[in-house]
Design a protein around this motif. Structure first.
Motif, PDB file in Angstrom:
ATOM      1  N   SER A  77      42.287   5.512  31.068  1.00 58.46           N
ATOM      2  CA  SER A  77      41.971   4.405  30.165  1.00 58.46           C
ATOM      3  C   SER A  77      40.463   4.151  30.062  1.00 58.46           C
ATOM      4  CB  SER A  77      42.694   3.149  30.661  1.00 58.46           C
ATOM      5  OG  SER A  77      41.819   2.076  30.778  1.00 58.46           O
TER       6      SER A  77
ATOM      7  N   ASP B 289      39.158   1.435  29.081  1.00 55.12           N
ATOM      8  CA  ASP B 289      38.894   0.094  29.585  1.00 55.12           C
ATOM      9  C   ASP B 289      38.542   0.135  31.070  1.00 55.12           C
ATOM     10  OD1 ASP B 289      39.328  -0.960  27.156  1.00 55.12           O
ATOM     11  OD2 ASP B 289      41.237  -1.923  27.605  1.00 55.12           O
ATOM     12  N   LEU B 290      39.241   0.979  31.809  1.00 62.21           N
ATOM     13  CA  LEU B 290      38.998   1.060  33.246  1.00 62.21           C
ATOM     14  C   LEU B 290      37.569   1.515  33.520  1.00 62.21           C
ATOM     15  CD1 LEU B 290      40.550   0.713  35.888  1.00 62.21           C
ATOM     16  CD2 LEU B 290      40.833   3.177  35.903  1.00 62.21           C
TER      17      LEU B 290
ATOM     18  N   ASN C 174      35.086   1.329  31.460  1.00 64.06           N
ATOM     19  CA  ASN C 174      34.168   0.296  30.983  1.00 64.06           C
ATOM     20  C   ASN C 174      34.097  -0.880  31.937  1.00 64.06           C
ATOM     21  OD1 ASN C 174      33.391   1.698  28.759  1.00 64.06           O
ATOM     22  ND2 ASN C 174      34.988   0.843  27.450  1.00 64.06           N
TER      23      ASN C 174
END
Ligand SMILES: Nc1ncnc2c1ncn2[C@@H]1O[C@H](COP(=O)(O)OP(=O)(O)OP(=O)(O)O)[C@@H](O)[C@H]1O
Ligand SMILES: [Mg+2]
Lengths: 279, 331
Positions: free
Chosen positions: A169, A171-172, A174
């Protein structure tokens, strides 16, 4: 799908097919193991028979352990395999991360270039490799083998791992960046643990060809002190006489470490194969 | 002081312009909500503010300092992601303290801040669990806690509640509102959800295709939308647009009527046939076919008894109507 899976007839057929395949795959190993404990005469008289009281012997193992420096060969094989695998995994994962994570000019081209090695067998370049090793003075060192195996393993490793890294991911990663982790920390602490199953897959696919290879040890490192197990076992195979007891015993012992490594990786491997399926 | 100011911010991916000339200020302590249709660039704007994505041009100032060249970790921001993005191999405690450890804060301060944040979010009992051992709501609270411990000047939330079920959403929404009051920090919040936008925001920013369509308080935007897009986007069910000539107005113009301002009356100006009824208990949405492919929604307070195919007439208060020209601008 679940209906087909629950059908007892289908399940029986699937198991029958798998068991048949397992038997076929294990048969040579079984024959090697069984015959390594038999006398030479018994091996030829009835290759498929189990060792009995009068045909049982450990002569093969004794020969192997006495003659030749079996433990040195073993150690060489182990060093070459483990170091090559480590390098393949480390550099493969790093390259895969760069290809998957960063946008830069020529990203796609670089990926294709790295994947090219999957299609071109490295043995085609044997002569050139030998020349390179001679001029860099690496002939008859374990480094020659390690470098070649690393090069051989990288294309597939990069190919497989970059696919898996893309699935981690964004998001992870980031979140890590916002928390102040460096790109290296993100790679080692966040991404690598998540692609461990893929790493195990790559490790298994690379381990067996490296361990079994005869070609490069024979050409690049045939000296006594750098012989690998596979090459070392060849001393028992002569042009006119072959010491089958010794050959079979050496092979039986060579199988063991691979089996152990395989068991270690296989739990991860199964997760790797099925990881896409259930998410 | 302004917590954030964006000046002429543009962002393109290759040829595609995703953000076009964004100008925006967020005052200290303000709760700003970005809304807009899917793909309009809300997340991209948030990522540009956080520094995860570099702006193609324009200036970004956080607390008065230009941060164009400052990495995300040093911008004094914290971000909460839609997918939680918790570190799967770390415990809740370690998830929350990682950023502080990276900043080399003293151990006792880290412990104190984690304790405080977990108390605020009622996470104290779960500190030694891993994310996989938590429910969705707890995970989201950990993600919020991870942002809170950093004591940032500016919180960024990217659709933090969209993975939660309705009841949990409401609770977490209240929790975020409470957090905002307690911390007094500035927050930017991206959402699709009308209710979240209306209830949480001090200021709503409506985006479309990478442009800011309107900025204003929730009631300003609801009562005085700048154009047809904003009028249609804010409010649920959305506003009805009736060609003005049907109501004796100018050709080409439209009259915008909110569903709750149109009520059933025997001799109303709008006549049609009921095509669908939604009884919500508290109120009833009636969809009416006015002819010429025009569907009109009326929201009647309470439980109104009607059925499909019934002839019905509606009327509305002229002072509550909005007029739009053919291009969709307010007149
Ligand atoms: N890395 C990228 N490369 C190219 N285009 C991108 C990239 N990230 C986003 N886009 C494009 O930018 C536009 C805005 O995307 P963004 O994610 O900001 O939308 P959004 O408003 O957050 O939508 P949603 O409400 O669905 O989350 C989209 O059209 C998307 O295709
Ligand atoms: Mg988004």
């Amino acid at each position: 799908m679940s209906k087909a899976r629950n059908n007892p007839l289908n399940s029986f057929a699937a198991h029958a097919a798998l068991i048949t395949y397992t038997l076929i795959a294990l048969f040579p190993v079984f024959v090697i193991l069984v015959n390594s404990f038999k006398t030479r005469k018994a091996i030829f008289r009835d290759p498929l028979a189990l060792p009995e009281a009068d045909t049982f012997t450990l002569i093969g193992y004794q020969t192997v352990l006495k003659q030749g420096d079996f433990f040195l060969y073993f150690q060489n094989s182990m060093i070459v395999t483990v170091v090559s695998l480590t390098l393949v995994l480390l550099f493969g994962a790093m390259a895969a991360f760069a290809l998957a994570e960063y946008k830069f000019k020529g990203n796609l081209l670089m990926g294709l270039y790295l994947a090219l090695g999957i299609m071109i067998p490295i043995r085609i370049g044997t002569v050139a490799i030998l020349e390179m090793m001679v001029s860099s003075g690496l002939v008859n060192t374990l480094w020659a083998l390690i470098l070649v195996y690393t090069a051989q393993g990288l294309p597939l490793a990069v190919f497989i791992l970059s696919e898996f890294m893309r699935q981690v991911s964004d998001d992870l990663k980031n979140a890590g960046r916002i928390d102040g982790l460096s790109e290296y920390t993100i790679f080692f602490r966040l991404v690598l643990p998540l692609v461990r199953p893929a790493m195990a897959t790559v490790a298994v696919f690379n381990m067996i060809p490296i361990w079994n290879d005869l070609w490069f040890p024979l050409i690049l490192a045939p000296a006594e002190e750098t012989k690998t197990l596979t090459l070392g076992s060849q001393v028992f195979i002569g042009q006119f006489v072959t010491d089958w007891n010794a050959v079979l015993s050496a092979l039986s012992m060579a199988i063991l470490p691979v089996m152990i490594l395989y068991v270690i990786f296989s739990r991860q491997l199964i997760r790797g194969i099925t990881s896409g399926a259930v998410k | 002081m302004t917590a954030l100011s964006l000046t002429n911010v543009c962002k393109s991916f290759g040829q595609v312009e995703v953000l076009k000339d964004i100008n925006l200020t967020v005052e200290e302590g303000e709760f700003v909500v970005f809304v807009g249709p899917s793909g309009c660039g809300k997340s991209t704007l948030l990522r540009v503010i956080s520094g995860l994505e570099e702006a193609t041009s324009g200036d970004i100032e956080i607390s008065g300092n230009s941060v164009n060249d400052v990495p995300p970790a040093k911008r004094g921001i914290a971000m909460v992601f839609q997918s939680y993005a918790l570190y799967p191999h770390l415990t809740v405690r370690d998830n929350m303290s990682l950023a502080l450890k990276q900043e080399r804060k003293p151990k006792d301060e880290i412990a104190a801040r984690v304790a405080e944040a977990s108390r605020m979010l009622s996470l104290s009992d779960y500190l030694d669990r891993r994310p996989s051992e938590l429910s969705g709501g707890q995970r989201q609270r950990v993600a919020i806690g991870r942002a809170v411990v950093r004591e940032p000047d500016l919180f960024l939330f990217d659709e933090p509640l969209s993975n939660l079920d309705a009841a949990l959403r409401m609770n977490t929404r209240l929790e975020i509102a409470r957090l905002h009051r307690q911390l007094g920090a500035s927050m930017i919040y991206v959402t699709h959800d009308q209710i979240e936008a209306m209830t949480l925001a001090d200021k709503i920013v409506v985006l479309r295709d990478g442009r800011v369509e309107q900025v204003g308080s929730p009631m300003e935007i609801y009562n005085h939308p700048a154009n047809r897009f904003v009028a249609e986007f804010i409010g649920s069910p959305s506003m009805n647009f009736v060609p003005a000539e049907r109501l004796g107005g100018q050709n080409g113009q439209f009259v915008g009527i909110r569903p709750e301002y149109a009520q059933v009356t025997p001799n109303g100006r709008l006549k049609g046939k009921v095509i669908h009824v939604e009884k919500l208990g508290g109120d009833t949405n009636i969809l009416i076919d006015l002819g010429d492919d025009l569907t009109f929604t009326s929201r009647v307070f309470g439980q109104y008894d009607t059925h499909v195919d019934q002839e019905i007439a509606l009327d509305f208060d002229d002072t509550k109507c909005l007029s739009f020209d053919a291009e969709g601008q307010r007149i």
